[in-house]
Design a protein around this motif. Structure first.
Motif, PDB file in Angstrom:
ATOM      1  N   HIS A 358      -8.517 -10.683  -0.198  1.00  9.03           N
ATOM      2  CA  HIS A 358      -8.908  -9.296   0.028  1.00  9.03           C
ATOM      3  C   HIS A 358      -8.302  -8.717   1.305  1.00  9.03           C
ATOM      4  N   THR A 359      -7.290  -9.362   1.863  1.00  3.22           N
ATOM      5  CA  THR A 359      -6.604  -8.811   3.030  1.00  3.22           C
ATOM      6  C   THR A 359      -5.118  -8.646   2.701  1.00  3.22           C
ATOM      7  N   TYR A 360      -4.573  -7.521   3.152  1.00  2.00           N
ATOM      8  CA  TYR A 360      -3.210  -7.146   2.786  1.00  2.00           C
ATOM      9  C   TYR A 360      -2.467  -6.637   4.023  1.00  2.00           C
ATOM     10  N   VAL A 361      -1.136  -6.638   3.936  1.00  2.00           N
ATOM     11  CA  VAL A 361      -0.326  -6.262   5.084  1.00  2.00           C
ATOM     12  C   VAL A 361       0.926  -5.539   4.611  1.00  2.00           C
ATOM     13  N   ALA A 362       1.469  -4.708   5.495  1.00  2.00           N
ATOM     14  CA  ALA A 362       2.769  -4.066   5.269  1.00  2.00           C
ATOM     15  C   ALA A 362       3.501  -4.050   6.598  1.00  2.00           C
ATOM     16  N   ALA A 363       4.716  -4.578   6.624  1.00  2.00           N
ATOM     17  CA  ALA A 363       5.466  -4.667   7.888  1.00  2.00           C
ATOM     18  C   ALA A 363       6.940  -4.923   7.586  1.00  2.00           C
ATOM     19  N   GLY A 364       7.770  -4.740   8.618  1.00  2.00           N
ATOM     20  CA  GLY A 364       9.182  -5.076   8.517  1.00  2.00           C
ATOM     21  C   GLY A 364       9.987  -4.083   7.716  1.00  2.00           C
ATOM     22  N   PHE A 365       9.871  -2.791   8.046  1.00  2.00           N
ATOM     23  CA  PHE A 365      10.511  -1.753   7.236  1.00  2.00           C
ATOM     24  C   PHE A 365      11.979  -1.525   7.596  1.00  2.00           C
ATOM     25  N   GLY A 366      12.471  -2.173   8.632  1.00  2.00           N
ATOM     26  CA  GLY A 366      13.890  -2.133   8.947  1.00  2.00           C
ATOM     27  C   GLY A 366      14.448  -0.760   9.245  1.00  2.00           C
ATOM     28  N   GLY A 367      13.634   0.147   9.770  1.00  2.00           N
ATOM     29  CA  GLY A 367      14.096   1.486  10.108  1.00  2.00           C
ATOM     30  C   GLY A 367      13.964   2.492   8.979  1.00  2.00           C
ATOM     31  N   TRP A 368      13.377   2.083   7.855  1.00  2.00           N
ATOM     32  CA  TRP A 368      13.235   2.980   6.703  1.00  2.00           C
ATOM     33  C   TRP A 368      11.763   3.108   6.331  1.00  2.00           C
ATOM     34  N   GLY A 369      10.952   3.465   7.324  1.00  2.00           N
ATOM     35  CA  GLY A 369       9.512   3.504   7.136  1.00  2.00           C
ATOM     36  C   GLY A 369       8.998   4.648   6.294  1.00  2.00           C
ATOM     37  N   MET A 370       9.774   5.742   6.177  1.00  2.00           N
ATOM     38  CA  MET A 370       9.259   6.874   5.414  1.00  2.00           C
ATOM     39  C   MET A 370       9.126   6.531   3.930  1.00  2.00           C
ATOM     40  N   SER A 371      10.215   6.124   3.309  1.00  2.00           N
ATOM     41  CA  SER A 371      10.137   5.778   1.890  1.00  2.00           C
ATOM     42  C   SER A 371       9.346   4.489   1.689  1.00  2.00           C
ATOM     43  N   THR A 372       9.534   3.509   2.561  1.00  2.00           N
ATOM     44  CA  THR A 372       8.858   2.231   2.384  1.00  2.00           C
ATOM     45  C   THR A 372       7.357   2.345   2.625  1.00  2.00           C
ATOM     46  N   GLY A 373       6.952   3.191   3.575  1.00  2.00           N
ATOM     47  CA  GLY A 373       5.524   3.393   3.805  1.00  2.00           C
ATOM     48  C   GLY A 373       4.842   4.017   2.604  1.00  2.00           C
ATOM     49  N   ILE A 374       5.528   4.920   1.932  1.00  2.00           N
ATOM     50  CA  ILE A 374       4.960   5.564   0.748  1.00  2.00           C
ATOM     51  C   ILE A 374       4.867   4.578  -0.406  1.00  2.00           C
ATOM     52  N   LEU A 375       5.904   3.762  -0.620  1.00  2.00           N
ATOM     53  CA  LEU A 375       5.827   2.783  -1.705  1.00  2.00           C
ATOM     54  C   LEU A 375       4.793   1.702  -1.371  1.00  2.00           C
ATOM     55  N   ALA A 376       4.636   1.388  -0.075  1.00  2.00           N
ATOM     56  CA  ALA A 376       3.624   0.414   0.327  1.00  2.00           C
ATOM     57  C   ALA A 376       2.224   0.911  -0.008  1.00  2.00           C
ATOM     58  N   GLY A 377       1.987   2.205   0.207  1.00  2.00           N
ATOM     59  CA  GLY A 377       0.684   2.758  -0.134  1.00  2.00           C
ATOM     60  C   GLY A 377       0.365   2.594  -1.605  1.00  2.00           C
ATOM     61  N   ARG A 378       1.344   2.844  -2.454  1.00  2.00           N
ATOM     62  CA  ARG A 378       1.138   2.704  -3.901  1.00  2.00           C
ATOM     63  C   ARG A 378       0.918   1.237  -4.276  1.00  2.00           C
ATOM     64  N   LEU A 379       1.717   0.341  -3.694  1.00  2.00           N
ATOM     65  CA  LEU A 379       1.628  -1.071  -4.044  1.00  2.00           C
ATOM     66  C   LEU A 379       0.311  -1.683  -3.572  1.00  2.00           C
ATOM     67  N   LEU A 380      -0.087  -1.399  -2.329  1.00  2.00           N
ATOM     68  CA  LEU A 380      -1.320  -1.969  -1.800  1.00  2.00           C
ATOM     69  C   LEU A 380      -2.537  -1.431  -2.539  1.00  2.00           C
ATOM     70  N   ALA A 381      -2.514  -0.153  -2.887  1.00  2.00           N
ATOM     71  CA  ALA A 381      -3.621   0.416  -3.659  1.00  2.00           C
ATOM     72  C   ALA A 381      -3.716  -0.244  -5.027  1.00  2.00           C
ATOM     73  N   ALA A 382      -2.581  -0.550  -5.637  1.00  2.00           N
ATOM     74  CA  ALA A 382      -2.593  -1.222  -6.938  1.00  2.00           C
ATOM     75  C   ALA A 382      -3.198  -2.619  -6.809  1.00  2.00           C
ATOM     76  N   HIS A 383      -2.859  -3.337  -5.742  1.00  2.00           N
ATOM     77  CA  HIS A 383      -3.466  -4.651  -5.499  1.00  2.00           C
ATOM     78  C   HIS A 383      -4.982  -4.540  -5.422  1.00  2.00           C
ATOM     79  N   ILE A 384      -5.462  -3.586  -4.647  1.00  2.00           N
ATOM     80  CA  ILE A 384      -6.890  -3.484  -4.356  1.00  2.00           C
ATOM     81  C   ILE A 384      -7.683  -3.003  -5.556  1.00  2.00           C
ATOM     82  N   THR A 385      -7.129  -2.098  -6.329  1.00  2.00           N
ATOM     83  CA  THR A 385      -7.856  -1.533  -7.479  1.00  2.00           C
ATOM     84  C   THR A 385      -7.631  -2.334  -8.756  1.00  2.00           C
ATOM     85  N   ASP A 386      -6.909  -3.446  -8.644  1.00  2.00           N
ATOM     86  CA  ASP A 386      -6.602  -4.281  -9.814  1.00  2.00           C
ATOM     87  C   ASP A 386      -5.835  -3.516 -10.878  1.00  2.00           C
ATOM     88  N   ALA A 387      -5.077  -2.528 -10.450  1.00  2.00           N
ATOM     89  CA  ALA A 387      -4.224  -1.800 -11.382  1.00  2.00           C
ATOM     90  C   ALA A 387      -2.994  -2.652 -11.707  1.00  2.00           C
TER      91      ALA A 387
END
Length: 516
Positions: A358-387
């Motif tokens: 039940h613990t998750y992380v997002a890190a290491g975006f290599g200078g591309w945090g805008m697109s990667t931060g948005i995809l991370a939000g979708r991916l982490l939410a899918a993990h948590i909601t069992d989607a």
């Protein structure tokens, strides 16, 4: 018309004010479905996705939301990430490159849909993105990157002409990418998060994590948040539950912004790895009619590794390049940003460690945090909601360890060890606080202890422990930004010792007694 205050601060921060959110009350207990630690683009995107899925969620931000790395970014949303597709293809295989391209392209379009859905006035503009080189020495590498990006599914082409006011030898072009005002986008996302029942707390630094069932997050003022799920979205993880400290390399990058006539707008977003990186794009600038803001990024360096005066020298080199290439430019702002590179070029997004449920992380975006931060939000939410997880979820799994990653991991650990040992064996930078000029800082041995000593512009001396509170490396002074920086893992501290940037969560200790 409103007059913008000119200064050495992020334009995004100065041009998008936000009312403060309250801190979490001391010694309180809050219960939610999910708690997100960090209020940047990853944290707010994740919280918004969770709230949209019907979860109760709390965001805990140590300072101000959309004000850390996100508030000091360049402001580009693109699936073209410099030289990345050929290396990913060669390291992870062509399928991985296709998944990377798909995830980044989807993130760009997802942001555009959200902005339209919420009616966000975030100055979103569609522009082509380019990775270019001026030297023929890199022509073959550029063609290979264009081929790899195209094979990965992007509408990428190799070109020799761009909208830049100088010749390039070759470039990869990707049409229909986005430049936008990141802070306006995220402040609107936070407002909609609250409308959906989410809560946001600023000036709430998290210092403890209990991964029980349920999880418990503790703040520095004794408050506790109890939640089924926890997301650590602090840019550099403030907890090391997956040995990420050995797999992330922090780097700082300078940003300058200048006004140029609208006729001088190069009409795209440009990046070259040459000259230690140069990135160029524009943004609307309502404070000077007939002009746009030209944002130039470059001069990458590891925090805490530059000597006295060298960060200012980097700014001067970046400004000299700007004026050489854009003679009509008038410099109005400067700031800096920071990100972390992984050992295999792919960010870490997912379960915090192999035993995490039940613990998750997002890190290491290599200078591309805008697109990667948005995809991370979708991916982490899918993990948590069992989607259903997207096809590219496994690519970003933090638990992975690719065999080809080992040499880079060993180099990273060697660098950290050198900084750790050298800081203790090398002599102090100055022999006495009397040698420190106003507005500067240096390491001084006082009473047998190395102290981080800063002299204010008024001549007042401030002495702190020189030992980073994260893992004990010795900090160094950044002359341009007036901050103490750790060369091992990138923690940054203000001259009063307070934490500016993690992974450190505790301030540098005061050394008031200079006599030792």
């Amino acid at each position: 018309m409103t007059t913008l205050r000119i200064g050495y601060e992020s334009y995004w921060m100065l041009s998008a004010a936000s009312g403060p959110y309250p801190p979490l009350p001391p010694d309180s207990v809050t219960e939610v479905d999910a708690v997100v630690v960090g209020g940047g683009i990853t944290g707010l995107s994740t919280a918004w996705e969770l709230a949209r899925a019907g979860r109760s969620v709390a965001v805990l931000e140590a300072d101000r939301i959309a004000g850390g790395v996100t508030g000091h970014t360049a402001g580009k949303l693109s699936a073209l990430h410099g030289f990345v597709y050929a290396p990913i293809r060669d390291t992870h295989g062509p399928d991985a490159a296709r998944l990377y391209a798909r995830s980044q392209r989807d993130a760009v379009e997802h942001a555009a849909r959200i902005a339209e859905q919420l009616g966000v006035d975030c100055e979103l503009e569609r522009r082509p993105a380019y990775t270019f080189v001026e030297s023929p020495d890199h022509a073959d590498e550029m063609r290979d990157e264009a081929d790899a990006a195209r094979e990965a599914g992007l509408d990428a082409t190799y070109v020799t002409g761009t909208g830049l006011p100088f010749a390039v030898h070759g470039a990869v072009r990707l049409p229909d990418q986005i430049q936008f005002h990141p802070r306006k986008y995220l402040l609107a996302l936070a407002a909609d998060l609250r409308r959906r029942g989410g809560v946001v707390y600023e000036r709430t630094r998290v210092v403890g994590l209990d991964q029980g069932e349920p999880c418990r997050v503790t703040t520095e003022n004794g408050a506790v948040v109890v939640a089924r799920d926890v997301v650590v979205a602090t840019h550099y993880p403030v907890f090391d539950r997956a040995l990420m400290f050995s797999r992330l390399s922090p780097r700082r990058e300078l940003v300058i912004a200048a006004t140029v006539p609208e006729s001088a707008d190069p009409g795209g977003m440009y990046l070259t790895p040459e000259r230690n990186t140069r990135s160029v794009h524009t943004a609307p600038y309502p404070f000077r009619p007939g002009h746009r803001l030209l944002v130039v990024t470059g001069e990458k360096f590891a925090p805490g590794t530059d000597g006295i005066g060298s960060v200012n020298a980097r700014y001067e080199r970046l400004a000299a390049w700007l004026h050489e290439r854009f003679p009509q430019a008038h410099l109005v702002h400067r700031w800096a940003t920071q990100d972390n590179d992984t050992t295999d070029l792919v960010p870490y997004i997912g379960r915090f460690h192999p035993a995490a449920h039940h613990t998750y992380v997002a890190a290491g975006f290599g200078g591309w945090g805008m697109s990667t931060g948005i995809l991370a939000g979708r991916l982490l939410a899918a993990h948590i909601t069992d989607a259903r997880l997207p096809a590219w979820a496994g690519l970003y799994d933090p638990v992975r360890l690719h065999p080809r990653e080992t040499p880079a991991l060993l180099r990273r650990q060697t660098d950290v060890a050198k900084h750790f040992v050298a800081g203790r064996l090398s002599p102090s930078y100055v022999d006495s606080p009397d040698e420190i000029l106003p507005g500067t800082g240096a390491i001084v041995r006082i009473g047998g202890r190395r102290c981080a000593v800063h002299r204010t512009a008024e001549g007042e001396i401030r002495a702190l422990s020189a030992r980073c509170t994260h893992l004990g490396c010795l900090v160094r002074f950044n002359d341009a930004e007036g901050a103490w920086e750790c060369p091992c893992h990138g923690s940054r501290f203000d001259v009063d010792g307070s934490v500016l940037q993690g992974p450190a969560t505790r301030p540098l200790e005061s050394r008031d007694d200079l006599s030792g």
